[in-house]
Design a protein around this motif. Structure first.
Motif, PDB file in Angstrom:
ATOM      1  N   LEU A 180      16.752  -1.541 -42.288  1.00  0.00           N
ATOM      2  CA  LEU A 180      16.197  -0.190 -42.140  1.00  0.00           C
ATOM      3  C   LEU A 180      14.700  -0.179 -42.404  1.00  0.00           C
ATOM      4  O   LEU A 180      13.939   0.496 -41.689  1.00  0.00           O
ATOM      5  N   ASP A 181      14.238  -0.926 -43.445  1.00  0.00           N
ATOM      6  CA  ASP A 181      12.801  -0.970 -43.754  1.00  0.00           C
ATOM      7  C   ASP A 181      11.999  -1.467 -42.555  1.00  0.00           C
ATOM      8  O   ASP A 181      10.944  -0.913 -42.209  1.00  0.00           O
ATOM      9  N   ILE A 182      12.499  -2.517 -41.933  1.00  0.00           N
ATOM     10  CA  ILE A 182      11.790  -3.076 -40.774  1.00  0.00           C
ATOM     11  C   ILE A 182      11.861  -2.114 -39.589  1.00  0.00           C
ATOM     12  O   ILE A 182      10.880  -1.920 -38.862  1.00  0.00           O
ATOM     13  N   LEU A 183      13.031  -1.480 -39.395  1.00  0.00           N
ATOM     14  CA  LEU A 183      13.197  -0.555 -38.271  1.00  0.00           C
ATOM     15  C   LEU A 183      12.274   0.647 -38.403  1.00  0.00           C
ATOM     16  O   LEU A 183      11.718   1.135 -37.408  1.00  0.00           O
ATOM     17  N   PHE A 184      12.071   1.144 -39.608  1.00  0.00           N
ATOM     18  CA  PHE A 184      11.155   2.260 -39.810  1.00  0.00           C
ATOM     19  C   PHE A 184       9.741   1.867 -39.377  1.00  0.00           C
ATOM     20  O   PHE A 184       9.008   2.673 -38.786  1.00  0.00           O
ATOM     21  N   ARG A 185       9.358   0.614 -39.667  1.00  0.00           N
ATOM     22  CA  ARG A 185       8.027   0.134 -39.262  1.00  0.00           C
ATOM     23  C   ARG A 185       7.950   0.021 -37.748  1.00  0.00           C
ATOM     24  O   ARG A 185       6.935   0.365 -37.127  1.00  0.00           O
ATOM     25  N   LEU A 186       9.029  -0.463 -37.130  1.00  0.00           N
ATOM     26  CA  LEU A 186       9.038  -0.581 -35.663  1.00  0.00           C
ATOM     27  C   LEU A 186       8.983   0.791 -34.998  1.00  0.00           C
ATOM     28  O   LEU A 186       8.319   0.979 -33.977  1.00  0.00           O
ATOM     29  N   GLU A 187       9.700   1.773 -35.567  1.00  0.00           N
ATOM     30  CA  GLU A 187       9.662   3.126 -35.016  1.00  0.00           C
ATOM     31  C   GLU A 187       8.247   3.697 -35.086  1.00  0.00           C
ATOM     32  O   GLU A 187       7.784   4.358 -34.149  1.00  0.00           O
ATOM     33  N   LYS A 188       7.580   3.435 -36.211  1.00  0.00           N
ATOM     34  CA  LYS A 188       6.218   3.935 -36.380  1.00  0.00           C
ATOM     35  C   LYS A 188       5.266   3.260 -35.407  1.00  0.00           C
ATOM     36  O   LYS A 188       4.370   3.890 -34.849  1.00  0.00           O
ATOM     37  N   ARG A 189       5.470   1.941 -35.210  1.00  0.00           N
ATOM     38  CA  ARG A 189       4.583   1.185 -34.319  1.00  0.00           C
ATOM     39  C   ARG A 189       4.846   1.532 -32.848  1.00  0.00           C
ATOM     40  O   ARG A 189       3.926   1.640 -32.047  1.00  0.00           O
ATOM     41  N   GLU A 190       6.134   1.635 -32.484  1.00  0.00           N
ATOM     42  CA  GLU A 190       6.491   1.907 -31.083  1.00  0.00           C
ATOM     43  C   GLU A 190       7.335   3.177 -31.020  1.00  0.00           C
ATOM     44  O   GLU A 190       8.530   3.151 -30.716  1.00  0.00           O
ATOM     45  N   LYS A 191       6.686   4.281 -31.329  1.00  0.00           N
ATOM     46  CA  LYS A 191       7.410   5.532 -31.492  1.00  0.00           C
ATOM     47  C   LYS A 191       8.039   6.073 -30.206  1.00  0.00           C
ATOM     48  O   LYS A 191       8.860   6.981 -30.249  1.00  0.00           O
ATOM     49  N   HIS A 192       7.673   5.518 -29.057  1.00  0.00           N
ATOM     50  CA  HIS A 192       8.251   5.983 -27.789  1.00  0.00           C
ATOM     51  C   HIS A 192       9.308   5.026 -27.239  1.00  0.00           C
ATOM     52  O   HIS A 192       9.684   5.114 -26.069  1.00  0.00           O
ATOM     53  N   GLN A 193       9.769   4.114 -28.082  1.00  0.00           N
ATOM     54  CA  GLN A 193      10.818   3.174 -27.675  1.00  0.00           C
ATOM     55  C   GLN A 193      12.155   3.602 -28.280  1.00  0.00           C
ATOM     56  O   GLN A 193      12.360   3.473 -29.500  1.00  0.00           O
ATOM     57  N   PRO A 194      13.086   4.093 -27.477  1.00  0.00           N
ATOM     58  CA  PRO A 194      14.368   4.600 -28.011  1.00  0.00           C
ATOM     59  C   PRO A 194      15.192   3.550 -28.738  1.00  0.00           C
ATOM     60  O   PRO A 194      15.961   3.886 -29.634  1.00  0.00           O
ATOM     61  N   LYS A 195      15.029   2.261 -28.381  1.00  0.00           N
ATOM     62  CA  LYS A 195      15.970   1.269 -28.909  1.00  0.00           C
ATOM     63  C   LYS A 195      15.875   1.133 -30.428  1.00  0.00           C
ATOM     64  O   LYS A 195      16.860   0.812 -31.090  1.00  0.00           O
TER      65      LYS A 195
END
Length: 464
Positions: free
Chosen positions: A115-130
């Motif tokens: 989850l910690d890593i996914l939160f960073r990925l969401e922040k970095r690529e906020k328009h990527q649904p995956k």
């Protein structure tokens, strides 16, 4: 990447925001594990440098040139270490590397780290649904369905055109049988393609195929829903419920004012908002037909005639019911039958609008020497005598079937009155008119060939 000053999206590699012009400072995401790994490697490099350098004592007495060379070498090695550090940092923090670590953490059941890593990925690529989908998946693995739903709702708010996000969230809501939430979610969706994809869950207002308004002709109003389900309606302006009329066929709206209200309930039990429309039907009423003669008793065959407006056909009944488009069509004068008769007439437009109904009652009594059945038997005997029939059963010389004779009506010809009989051919279930008519004098029983006319009168000819 997002501008730190105005929040505008910035293309990767840009150093300045095109919206506000602010310079961007690229600061990589902090990851303690990655930092520790890189620092450990740097320490090893620096230890190697110390071992390779001579001690301070050994450095004494060396030439200034040699000292300068050693210092330059040390600075170069340090610069190289820094470059290696930055390359390692960027590599370990790349999207592909982080994704691999997420997959590894999930496989090992280390969901919190994932989850910690996914939160960073969401922040970095906020328009990527995956990334949002993976986060929801991890929450579900942690049996925290509510967090998974909340996260997907937030993701849809950020990426409103992702059908995959809708599909995952609707899948969870469907499993919980929370169809009301699915309906609300889709009603708020602005993407037609997504709404169409999941519309079976929705309950939208019923659609009226004819706009409300004023009309001068009858209309047949069709109602439809957006998917499988039932439509319930009222025609008096009251609120429709499941106890109201169930829509099964178009509504015929005649003269007057009609307020139609309808609600759609889909197969999941979700009720739509109420659809409403008002129709004012200002349809001309056909003129009342004029019937001659008036009510009365008669002792001679009498013709009944009807006069209309010439635009709307006239229908009548003999059983006391109100005339309709399915009743008998008036085509010409009617010979009033023997005994009592009761008629109702009305002009009816193509839209089904009826004029005022006109009723007539008659009693026809004739002075006769024989009744209709006796006249029919005498007619058959005469037809045998002239060779038209083989026997009293109506047998024919060259045909398998037989002729039958049906009493139709009385008619006055000159000073005499007659029974008129219609001839028809019968064979098994076949029954068809031959076009031949016969007349029998009601007093004398004399038989004739008859030739009815359109005006209700009749000519006769000797039967030979």
């Amino acid at each position: 990447m997002i501008c730190q000053k105005c929040g505008q999206e910035i293309e990767e590699g840009k150093l300045y925001c095109e919206a506000c012009g602010a310079e961007q400072q690229i600061v990589p995401d902090f990851d303690p594990e990655v930092e520790n790994s890189i620092l450990e490697n740097m320490s090893k490099v620096l230890e190697s440098l110390e071992d390779s350098n001579t001690s301070k004592d050994e450095l004494k007495g060396t030439s200034s040139i040699k000292g300068t060379t050693n210092r330059n070498l040390t600075f170069g090695i340090i610069a190289l270490v820094i470059v290696i550090f930055l390359i390692g940092w960027n590599t370990l923090n790349s999207v592909s590397s982080l994704e691999k670590r997420v997959t590894s953490n999930i496989e090992m059941g280390q969901y919190e780290k994932a989850l910690d890593i996914l939160f960073r990925l969401e922040k970095r690529e906020k328009h990527q649904p995956k990334w949002y989908l993976l986060t929801a998946e991890v929450y579900q693995e942690l049996e925290n369905t509510q967090e998974a739903k909340d996260h997907l709702y937030k993701a849809i708010a950020r990426i409103p055109d992702s059908d995959k996000l809708y599909q995952r969230l609707i899948g969870i809501l469907d499993k919980e049988q929370d169809y009301a939430s699915i309906n609300d979610l889709l009603l708020a969706c602005k993407e037609d393609s997504i709404v169409n994809l999941f519309q079976s869950y929705m309950a939208m207002k019923p659609i009226f195929d004819t706009p409300e308004g004023n009309y001068d002709t009858k209309i047949s109003l069709k109602l439809s829903g957006n998917t499988s389900g039932n439509i319930y309606y009222t025609m008096d302006g009251s609120v429709p419920t499941e106890d109201s009329f169930l829509y099964t066929a178009p509504l015929d709206l005649g003269k007057g004012t009609h307020t139609i209200r309808a609600v759609f309930i889909n197969e999941y039990g979700i009720k739509s908002e109420i659809a409403e429309a008002n129709y004012v039907m200002d349809i001309p009423i056909p003129a009342t037909p004029i019937i001659t003669p008036e009510n009365g008793e008669f002792n001679t065959p009498t013709l009944l005639t009807v006069e209309g407006d010439g635009e709307n056909p006239i229908y009548y009944t003999l059983d006391g019911s109100a005339p309709s488009l399915e009743s008998i069509l008036y085509t010409g004068p009617i010979s009033i039958p023997l005994g009592e008769s009761y008629y109702k007439f009305a002009a009816i437009s193509q839209e089904g609008i009826s004029s005022e109904v006109v009723s007539r009652e008659y009693m026809l009594n004739l002075k006769t020497g024989l009744n209709e059945e006796e006249a029919r038997v005498n007619l058959i005997q005469r037809l045998i005598e002239v060779g038209h029939l083989l026997d009293k059963n109506g047998a024919l010389a060259n045909r398998y079937g037989v002729f039958r004779y049906q009493y139709s009506y009385p008619v006055a010809i000159g000073e005499n009155n007659y029974y008129i009989f219609m001839e028809y051919y019968a064979e098994n279930l076949l029954r068809e008119k031959t076009g031949a008519y016969y007349a029998v004098d009601v007093l004398t029983g004399e038989k004739y060939k008859a030739y009815p006319k359109e005006d209700g009168t009749c000519e006769i000819q000797a039967l030979e």
